[in-house]
Design a protein around this motif. Structure first.
Motif, PDB file in Angstrom:
ATOM      1  N   VAL B 105      -5.373   4.206  -1.406  1.00  0.00           N
ATOM      2  CA  VAL B 105      -4.524   4.920  -1.387  1.00  0.00           C
ATOM      3  C   VAL B 105      -3.990   5.540  -2.780  1.00  0.00           C
ATOM      4  N   GLY B 106      -3.744   4.525  -3.750  1.00  0.00           N
ATOM      5  CA  GLY B 106      -3.394   4.854  -4.975  1.00  0.00           C
ATOM      6  C   GLY B 106      -4.393   5.511  -5.898  1.00  0.00           C
ATOM      7  N   LEU B 107      -5.776   5.094  -5.633  1.00  0.00           N
ATOM      8  CA  LEU B 107      -6.781   5.913  -6.582  1.00  0.00           C
ATOM      9  C   LEU B 107      -6.932   7.279  -6.034  1.00  0.00           C
ATOM     10  N   HIS B 108      -6.711   7.421  -4.752  1.00  0.00           N
ATOM     11  CA  HIS B 108      -7.157   8.767  -4.012  1.00  0.00           C
ATOM     12  C   HIS B 108      -6.153   9.878  -4.213  1.00  0.00           C
ATOM     13  N   TRP B 109      -4.679   9.304  -3.747  1.00  0.00           N
ATOM     14  CA  TRP B 109      -3.487  10.164  -3.952  1.00  0.00           C
ATOM     15  C   TRP B 109      -2.729  10.071  -5.294  1.00  0.00           C
ATOM     16  N   GLY B 110      -3.057   9.072  -5.721  1.00  0.00           N
ATOM     17  CA  GLY B 110      -2.066   8.923  -7.102  1.00  0.00           C
ATOM     18  C   GLY B 110      -1.990   9.960  -7.872  1.00  0.00           C
ATOM     19  N   PRO B 111      -3.185  10.599  -8.351  1.00  0.00           N
ATOM     20  CA  PRO B 111      -3.154  11.594  -9.344  1.00  0.00           C
ATOM     21  C   PRO B 111      -2.578  12.533  -8.936  1.00  0.00           C
ATOM     22  N   VAL B 112      -2.254  12.953  -7.763  1.00  0.00           N
ATOM     23  CA  VAL B 112      -1.674  14.311  -7.222  1.00  0.00           C
ATOM     24  C   VAL B 112      -0.162  14.231  -6.461  1.00  0.00           C
ATOM     25  N   LEU B 113       0.092  12.888  -6.362  1.00  0.00           N
ATOM     26  CA  LEU B 113       1.607  12.555  -5.906  1.00  0.00           C
ATOM     27  C   LEU B 113       2.527  12.126  -6.748  1.00  0.00           C
ATOM     28  N   PRO B 114       3.525  12.234  -6.942  1.00  0.00           N
ATOM     29  CA  PRO B 114       4.500  11.679  -7.810  1.00  0.00           C
ATOM     30  C   PRO B 114       4.905   9.871  -7.222  1.00  0.00           C
ATOM     31  N   SER B 115       5.462   9.398  -8.428  1.00  0.00           N
ATOM     32  CA  SER B 115       5.687   7.913  -8.094  1.00  0.00           C
ATOM     33  C   SER B 115       6.275   7.875  -6.695  1.00  0.00           C
ATOM     34  N   PRO B 116       7.747   8.480  -6.498  1.00  0.00           N
ATOM     35  CA  PRO B 116       8.519   7.847  -5.441  1.00  0.00           C
ATOM     36  C   PRO B 116       7.850   8.093  -4.083  1.00  0.00           C
ATOM     37  N   ILE B 117       6.861   9.178  -4.132  1.00  0.00           N
ATOM     38  CA  ILE B 117       6.134   9.270  -2.965  1.00  0.00           C
ATOM     39  C   ILE B 117       4.785   8.113  -2.759  1.00  0.00           C
ATOM     40  N   ILE B 118       4.036   8.124  -3.814  1.00  0.00           N
ATOM     41  CA  ILE B 118       2.746   7.292  -3.564  1.00  0.00           C
ATOM     42  C   ILE B 118       3.231   5.782  -3.600  1.00  0.00           C
ATOM     43  N   VAL B 119       4.144   5.300  -4.223  1.00  0.00           N
ATOM     44  CA  VAL B 119       4.338   4.024  -4.481  1.00  0.00           C
ATOM     45  C   VAL B 119       4.703   3.366  -2.726  1.00  0.00           C
ATOM     46  N   PRO B 120       5.631   4.280  -1.989  1.00  0.00           N
ATOM     47  CA  PRO B 120       6.049   3.670  -0.697  1.00  0.00           C
ATOM     48  C   PRO B 120       4.654   3.856   0.320  1.00  0.00           C
ATOM     49  N   LEU B 121       4.009   4.901  -0.296  1.00  0.00           N
ATOM     50  CA  LEU B 121       2.770   4.984   0.582  1.00  0.00           C
ATOM     51  C   LEU B 121       1.760   4.170   0.628  1.00  0.00           C
ATOM     52  N   MET B 122       1.437   3.554  -0.849  1.00  0.00           N
ATOM     53  CA  MET B 122       0.672   2.412  -0.960  1.00  0.00           C
ATOM     54  C   MET B 122       1.136   1.032  -0.294  1.00  0.00           C
ATOM     55  N   PHE B 123       2.498   0.855  -0.211  1.00  0.00           N
ATOM     56  CA  PHE B 123       2.939  -0.428   0.464  1.00  0.00           C
ATOM     57  C   PHE B 123       2.799  -0.146   1.724  1.00  0.00           C
ATOM     58  N   PHE B 124       2.822   1.040   2.226  1.00  0.00           N
ATOM     59  CA  PHE B 124       2.658   1.271   3.772  1.00  0.00           C
ATOM     60  C   PHE B 124       1.262   1.103   4.058  1.00  0.00           C
ATOM     61  N   ALA B 125       0.663   1.590   3.130  1.00  0.00           N
ATOM     62  CA  ALA B 125      -1.286   1.385   3.463  1.00  0.00           C
ATOM     63  C   ALA B 125      -1.454  -0.174   3.471  1.00  0.00           C
ATOM     64  N   GLY B 126      -1.045  -0.804   2.496  1.00  0.00           N
ATOM     65  CA  GLY B 126      -1.300  -2.268   2.174  1.00  0.00           C
ATOM     66  C   GLY B 126      -0.683  -2.960   3.643  1.00  0.00           C
ATOM     67  N   PHE B 127       0.563  -2.775   4.004  1.00  0.00           N
ATOM     68  CA  PHE B 127       1.191  -3.283   5.154  1.00  0.00           C
ATOM     69  C   PHE B 127      -0.018  -2.886   6.471  1.00  0.00           C
ATOM     70  N   ILE B 128      -0.291  -1.888   6.487  1.00  0.00           N
ATOM     71  CA  ILE B 128      -1.385  -1.781   7.685  1.00  0.00           C
ATOM     72  C   ILE B 128      -2.761  -2.255   7.326  1.00  0.00           C
ATOM     73  N   GLY B 129      -3.199  -2.461   6.315  1.00  0.00           N
ATOM     74  CA  GLY B 129      -4.342  -3.180   5.862  1.00  0.00           C
ATOM     75  C   GLY B 129      -4.091  -4.630   6.444  1.00  0.00           C
ATOM     76  N   GLY B 130      -3.125  -5.406   5.752  1.00  0.00           N
ATOM     77  CA  GLY B 130      -2.980  -6.721   6.067  1.00  0.00           C
ATOM     78  C   GLY B 130      -2.830  -6.883   7.646  1.00  0.00           C
ATOM     79  N   ALA B 131      -1.908  -5.937   8.298  1.00  0.00           N
ATOM     80  CA  ALA B 131      -1.699  -6.034   9.789  1.00  0.00           C
ATOM     81  C   ALA B 131      -2.977  -6.058  10.528  1.00  0.00           C
ATOM     82  N   PHE B 132      -3.923  -4.964  10.172  1.00  0.00           N
ATOM     83  CA  PHE B 132      -4.899  -4.775  10.793  1.00  0.00           C
ATOM     84  C   PHE B 132      -5.953  -6.084  10.812  1.00  0.00           C
ATOM     85  N   TRP B 133      -5.804  -6.743   9.490  1.00  0.00           N
ATOM     86  CA  TRP B 133      -6.705  -8.242   9.431  1.00  0.00           C
ATOM     87  C   TRP B 133      -6.269  -8.942  10.297  1.00  0.00           C
TER      88      TRP B 133
END
Lengths: 306, 360
Positions: B105-133
């Protein structure tokens, strides 16, 4: 072609040997009712002890004996926690794995990268090894292979056909009733865990003084955990363990055979672990009823409990 | 003749519990000292080095707090699953999966999104990744009765190879001189640090809030009650109509997800790119098992036990450098302390009396 095939089967048996040794040991322990998740750690201790003693004495057989003793000693930690203190066997076994890996790493540090001058080599059995096909595959193996197969058969006989075997099994099925028969349940469980530890340590020794002749941290590479899965796959029967262990040995060999075909080595390295899950998956589908595990597996037993 | 009499202990005072814990830790330390002596390491020197390295200086303590972040996150999640006697040994790879998802998420959307959006998004994605595994072993157990200890461990190996496959293959950076790393995360996706330290504050706050919320969930809600009943008395849980499958799935989502958050924190806060599995996580998933155990499976106490074991990790690094000891030294600590902790449990659960007269 013929030579390749013979070499593949031969290497399969070599790769399966430590798995078989470990699985047979775990079967003894689990049949008495004690789940030992410490196999990985005990294997590491066995591997490093065998290596160090062989390095200093120049006698790999002495190294093997020392490994077995070391494995039995460190397994007593789990036996004490799970039998005497009735601790949770999952946690205690994990602790044994961590301790074993740690101690092995600490002891083995000065020996990393030092090759042994001598190792336990293949020992062709006279006459039998001359049989075409069968000879080179089955009778020109490391002594560890012969020992593993003989110990598997011996353990099967012990468990199924001797009084001691009945006592071990009934300790795992119904410790209370066994105790009323005058059997010392704690003693049986202690001995089973310690014997199992000796087997795991032999498996480790095979890795460091026969399969290779070096020690590196992490050389057990999860084999101890595959052993736990194989024990379930074998339905706690040492004869089935022979089949399972060599099946898995084949997967380890396959990993090296497929590499030249351009398949990612990381993908191939996943194979044994994926196969473990697959095997358990098939087992779970096949037996919708209970897998026939020892009834009191992982249940602590205290004298006088009702 | 001396012999012991063991009987059930109905209740133990808080002081009694703490005293057993302290004694167990002290006995464990003594045993570790003995192991050090057997391995030709001066134990006093080693201990001093470990604790001065981790708690003895401001710099050391900052490092300790840095490493406590993933331990608190993972340990809190493990406390919950362990309460239900679901043995998740796979937090190590749930962390890695979280790191993989978060980095993507960080590599793909980091360049276009501001920090207050991308950081929560990354944590959300990480939660999903860990939960999926983490869901995989839960489903394997529920549908195919596969022992979760085995499946979580196998998934650890599989995920580590998968991560390596990504960084040597499709995700490999072209700007890293051929090293098997991904590109750096863009600046907006990088967590800000507490000045003069490597403490990524966002993750630290997230960790503390999470364990407090978890404690409330476990001790104050119906769901938490169900989790506890399943662990303490599965038969009673069945008769009480508790949905075993639903609870198992939920707690593995929580536990895996929290490990996933830890993974994002490590990448976005410290490394800034993905590299080999053992540099992304120095065994946090395994150490957290003991963190949870030392905390008596109470998410709040995980904060303190997390800091304690983080100190051992930092001190372990210090003695590796100064005494030339292998990385496995930390395993010796972890294994031995865990053994003594479960031995201590015996004394909190049972009353042991030493009798000096003949056995009746």
């Amino acid at each position: 072609m013929e030579e390749i095939l013979i070499s593949v089967v031969q290497r399969t048996l070599v790769a399966g040997t430590p798995l078989l040794l470990g699985t047979v040991g775990e079967i003894i322990s689990e049949r008495s009712g004690i789940l030992n998740l410490g196999v990985e750690g005990v294997m590491a201790v066995g591997a490093v002890t065998a290596f160090i003693v062989t390095h200093h004495t120049g006698n790999p057989w002495l190294g093997l004996c020392a490994a077995i003793i070391a494995g039995m000693l460190i397994s007593m930690v789990h036996a004490f926690a799970s039998v005497s203190l009735q601790s949770n066997q999952v946690v205690s076994g994990l602790a044994l794995t961590m301790l074993g890996l740690g101690v092995a790493g600490l002891l083995g540090k000065p020996y990393v990268g030092k090759p042994l001058a001598i190792k336990i080599n293949a020992m062709p059995i006279p006459i039998l090894s001359d049989i075409p096909w069968v000879g080179p595959v089955f009778f020109n193996q490391s002594p560890f292979f012969y020992m593993a197969v003989l110990l598997a058969i011996g353990t099967w006989f012990l468990l199924e056909h001797t009084l001691l075997g009945i006592r071990i099994r009934s300790t795992g099925e119904n410790p209370k009733a066994t105790e009323t028969q005058g059997v010392n349940v704690s003693m049986v469980r202690y001995l089973s865990v310690i014997t199992g530890g000796g087997f795991s340590a032999m498996a480790g020794a095979h890795l460091s003084i026969s399969y290779s002749k070096s020690w590196i941290e992490g050389m057990t590479a999860g084999r101890g955990w595959i052993v736990i899965a194989l024990t379930i796959f074998a339905l706690w029967n040492p004869m089935r363990a022979v089949v399972g262990a060599f099946l898995f040995g084949g997967i380890f060999v396959l990993q090296y055979m497929l590499q030249p075909l351009g398949i990612s080595p990381n993908f191939l390295a996943m194979l044994p672990y994926m196969a473990t899950l697959l095997v358990l998956l098939v087992g779970g589908l096949r037996d919708s009823r209970r897998l026939n595990a020892p009834a009191m597996l992982a249940e602590p037993y205290r004298r006088g409990d009702r | 003749m001396i012999h012991f009499k063991v009987s059930d202990r109905e209740q133990i005072s808080a002081i009694g519990t703490i005293l057993t814990l302290v004694l167990a830790l002290a006995a464990g330390m003594a045993a570790i000292g003995l192991i050090f002596i057997l391995c030709n390491v001066n134990p006093i020197f080693a201990f001093r080095k470990i604790f001065s390295g981790s708690f003895g200086s401001i710099y050391g303590f900052k490092e300790t707090l840095t490493k406590a972040i993933p331990l608190i996150l993972i340990g809190g999640g493990l406390a919950v699953v362990f309460k239900a006697k679901f043995w998740n040994i796979g937090a190590e790879s749930q962390l890695l999966m979280g790191a993989i998802f978060g980095t993507w998420v960080g590599l793909h959307w980091g360049p276009v999104l501001p920090s207050p959006i991308i950081v929560p998004l990354m944590f959300f994605a990480g939660f999903i990744g860990g939960a999926f595994w983490g869901l995989i072993p839960a489903i394997l157990k529920l549908r195919f009765s596969i022992n979760e200890v085995i499946s979580t461990l196998m998934l650890n190996y599989i995920c580590a190879e998968f991560l390596t496959l990504l960084i040597v293959g499709p995700w490999k950076s072209k700007k890293k001189f051929g090293f098997p790393y991904t590109d750096d995360l863009p600046d907006s996706a990088i967590l800000s640090l507490l000045p003069g330290s490597r403490i990524h504050t966002a993750t630290l706050i997230l960790a503390v809030i999470s364990v407090v919320v978890l404690a409330i969930v476990i001790y104050k809600t119906r769901f938490g009650y169900e989790v506890r009943v399943i662990g303490e008395n599965p038969d009673a849980a069945k008769y009480a109509g508790i949905d075993f499958s639903r609870t198992t799935i939920l707690i593995m989502v929580i536990s895996g997800g929290m490990a996933g958050l830890a993974g994002v924190g490590e990448v976005a806060g410290i490394h800034h790119y993905l590299s080999y599995p053992d540099s992304i996580s120095s065994g946090y998933g395994f150490t957290a098992i003991i963190v949870a155990w030392l905390a008596k499976l109470n998410p709040i106490y995980v904060i303190f036990s997390g800091i304690f074991f983080a100190g051992i990790l930092v001190g372990g690094d210090a003695i590796q450098i100064s005494l030339g000891l292998p990385a496995a030294t930390v395993d010796v600590f972890n294994g031995t302390l865990l053994i003594f902790l479960i031995m201590g449990d015996f004394f909190t659960k049972n009353k042991v009396r030493l009798l000096l007269k003949e056995r009746a």
